[in-house]
Scaffold this active site. Structure first.
Site, short mmCIF file in Angstrom:
data_model
loop_
_atom_site.label_atom_id
_atom_site.label_comp_id
_atom_site.label_asym_id
_atom_site.label_seq_id
_atom_site.Cartn_x
_atom_site.Cartn_y
_atom_site.Cartn_z
N ALA A 135 12.09 -14.55 -23.38
CA ALA A 135 10.79 -15.25 -23.35
C ALA A 135 11.03 -16.65 -23.92
CB ALA A 135 9.76 -14.51 -24.19
N ARG A 150 20.47 -8.40 -36.13
CA ARG A 150 20.72 -9.85 -36.05
C ARG A 150 21.62 -10.19 -34.86
NH1 ARG A 150 19.57 -12.68 -40.61
NH2 ARG A 150 20.02 -10.91 -41.96
N SER A 186 19.73 -13.28 -29.63
CA SER A 186 18.31 -13.33 -29.28
C SER A 186 17.42 -13.44 -30.51
CB SER A 186 17.90 -12.06 -28.52
OG SER A 186 18.29 -12.14 -27.19
N ILE A 238 23.62 -5.83 -28.64
CA ILE A 238 23.42 -4.37 -28.61
C ILE A 238 24.21 -3.79 -27.43
CG2 ILE A 238 21.71 -2.54 -28.29
CD1 ILE A 238 19.71 -4.29 -29.84
N ILE A 292 18.46 -6.42 -21.62
CA ILE A 292 18.10 -7.77 -21.20
C ILE A 292 16.65 -8.07 -21.56
CG2 ILE A 292 17.64 -9.15 -19.12
CD1 ILE A 292 20.04 -7.69 -17.81
N LYS A 303 7.31 -5.69 -23.36
CA LYS A 303 7.94 -4.40 -23.72
C LYS A 303 6.99 -3.23 -23.42
CE LYS A 303 12.00 -5.68 -25.42
NZ LYS A 303 13.21 -5.57 -24.60
N TYR A 341 6.02 -11.61 -32.21
CA TYR A 341 6.65 -10.96 -31.05
C TYR A 341 5.84 -11.27 -29.78
CZ TYR A 341 9.94 -7.60 -29.01
OH TYR A 341 10.93 -7.00 -28.28
#
Ligand code: NDP
Ligand code: KAL
Length: 259
Positions: A98, A197, A200, A21, A95, A167, A160
Site C-alpha cells: 500500500a 521487522r 515492509s 517472511i 505479498i 487483509k 494499518y
C-alpha cells in the site's frame, strides 16, 4: 520434529531479502527437503533472491519474475512453471503493498487509487494466482496454498488503515477459494503473523512500540520470528494439516486472544 517433503515442489512468492517472511518459509521448506520456485516482482530483487537461494541445500530451485499487478506476468510465470516442472504441491503467497502515505493518520484520507492499489496487490493477487493454478491444472494431486495476513484485518490497528481493509478482503478470499478449490483437494489457508521487522515494516507506524506492547501483553510474552511462521507454513503444506482449509492460524505468541 522432522517433516519430509522431498518429492514435492512449492512456489514461494515475496522474498525481498533475508528478513522476509517468505524467506523463513523457504528455509523451513528446504529443511524438509522440498524443491522451491521463487518469484519476485522487481528486476533489482532477482540478484538477492539468487544469492539467498544459493545457500539452500537443494540447488534445483527456479527463480521467475512475477509482478502480481500484471495478469500477463502471472500467466507467463505459471505457464513457465508448468512447462519446466509440470506440477506443484503448494504456493506461499507473501505479498502486500500500500502507499506509505495511506498507512498513517486517518483512514478517511484513503484515495480511490490507493484503495484499489492495496487491494490489487495484497488481495486480488491471491485469487489471480489460484485461478492460474486451476486453469493450468498445476495441482492435479491436490495441494496447499498459504497466504500471510495480520490482525489488522480483523480489528482496527492504528496506522494499518487501508492494509487492514485489504487483509479483510484477503481473509474472505481464503474462505471462498477454499470452497472453490476444495473440489480439487486444494486447501487454502492464511497465517496471521505477529509483528516482524521486515523491509515492509520499515518506516511505517511505530513498530518498536507495537512490538513492546506485544511482548508485554501476549500470553507468551515475546515476539515471533520468520522461522516460526515458516514452520507453521510447513505444517499447512504437509499432510499433517490434510483436513484444514479456509482457516486463519495466528502465529503471534497468542496476542490475538487478549481483550
Ligand atoms: P517483505 O518486505 O520482506 O515482503 C513483501 C514482498 O511483497 C516483497 O518481496 C515485495 O517484492 C512483494 N511485492 C510487493 N508488490 C508486489 C507486486 N506487485 N508483485 C509481486 N510481489 C510484490 O515483508 P514481509 O515479509 O513482512 O511481508 C510478507 C507478507 O507478510 C505480507 O503479506 C505482509 O502483509 C505479511 N505480514 C507481515 C507482518 C510483519 O510484521 N512483517 C505481519 C503479518 C503479516 P518487491 O520487493 O520485489 O516489490
Ligand atoms: C500496524 C502496523 C504498523 C505498520 C503499518 C502499516 C504496514 C503495512 C504493511 C505494508 C505491506 C507496508 C507497505 O506496503 C510499505 C510500502 O509502502 C513501502 N515499502 C516498500 O516499498 C518496500 C521497499 C517493499 C519491499 O515493501 C513492499 N511491501 O513491497 C503493522 C505492523 C505491526 C505489522 C506489519 C508490517 C504487517 C504487514 O502486513 O506487513
Amino acid at each position: 520434529m522432522h517433516l519430509s517433503l522431498e518429492d514435492k515442489t512449492f512456489v514461494v512468492m515475496g522474498v525481498a531479502n533475508k528478513r522476509s517472511i517468505a524467506w523463513g518459509i523457504a528455509q523451513a521448506l528446504d529443511a524438509a527437503g522440498a524443491r522451491i520456485i521463487f518469484t519476485y516482482a522487481l528486476e533489482r530483487n532477482e540478484k538477492s533472491v539468487l544469492e539467498l537461494a544459493e545457500t539452500l541445500n537443494r540447488k534445483d530451485y527456479l527463480i521467475l519474475q512475477c509482478d502480481v499487478e500484471s495478469d500477463e506476468q502471472i500467466q507467463t510465470c505459471f505457464q513457465t512453471i508448468k512447462n519446466e516442472v509440470g506440477t506443484i504441491d503448494g504456493i506461499a503467497h507473501c505479498i502486500a503493498f500500500a502507499r506509505k502515505e495511506e498507512l498513517r493518520g486517518d483512514y478517511t484520507n484513503v484515495t480511490r487509487e490507493g484503495f484499489l492499489l492495496a487491494h490489487n496487490i495484497s488481495s486480488y493477487s491471491l485469487s489471480a494466482v489460484a485461478k492460474a493454478v486451476k486453469d493450468l491444472e498445476l495441482m492435479p494431486n491436490g495441494g496447499s496454498i498459504v497466504t500471510l495476513t495480520y490482525l489488522g484485518g480483523e480489528r482496527v490497528m492504528e496506522n494499518y488503515n487501508i492494509m487492514g481493509v485489504a487483509k479483510a478482503s484477503l481473509e474472505a478470499s481464503v474462505r471462498y477459494l477454499a470452497y472453490d478449490l476444495g473440489k480439487l483437494n486444494i486447501r487454502v489457508n492464511s497465517i496471521s503473523a505477529g509483528p516482524i521487522r521486515t523491509l515492509s515494516a520499515k518506516g511505517v507506524g511505530d513498530f518498536n512500540s507495537i512490538l513492546k506492547v506485544m511482548e508485554e501483553r501476549a500470553p507468551l510474552h515475546r515476539g515471533v520470528d520468520t522461522r516460526e511462521v515458516g514452520d507453521t507454513a510447513l505444517f499447512l503444506f504437509s499432510d499433517l494439516s490434510r483436513a484444514i482449509t479456509g482457516e486463519n492460524i495466528h502465529v503471534d505468541a497468542g496476542y490475538h486472544i487478549m481483550g
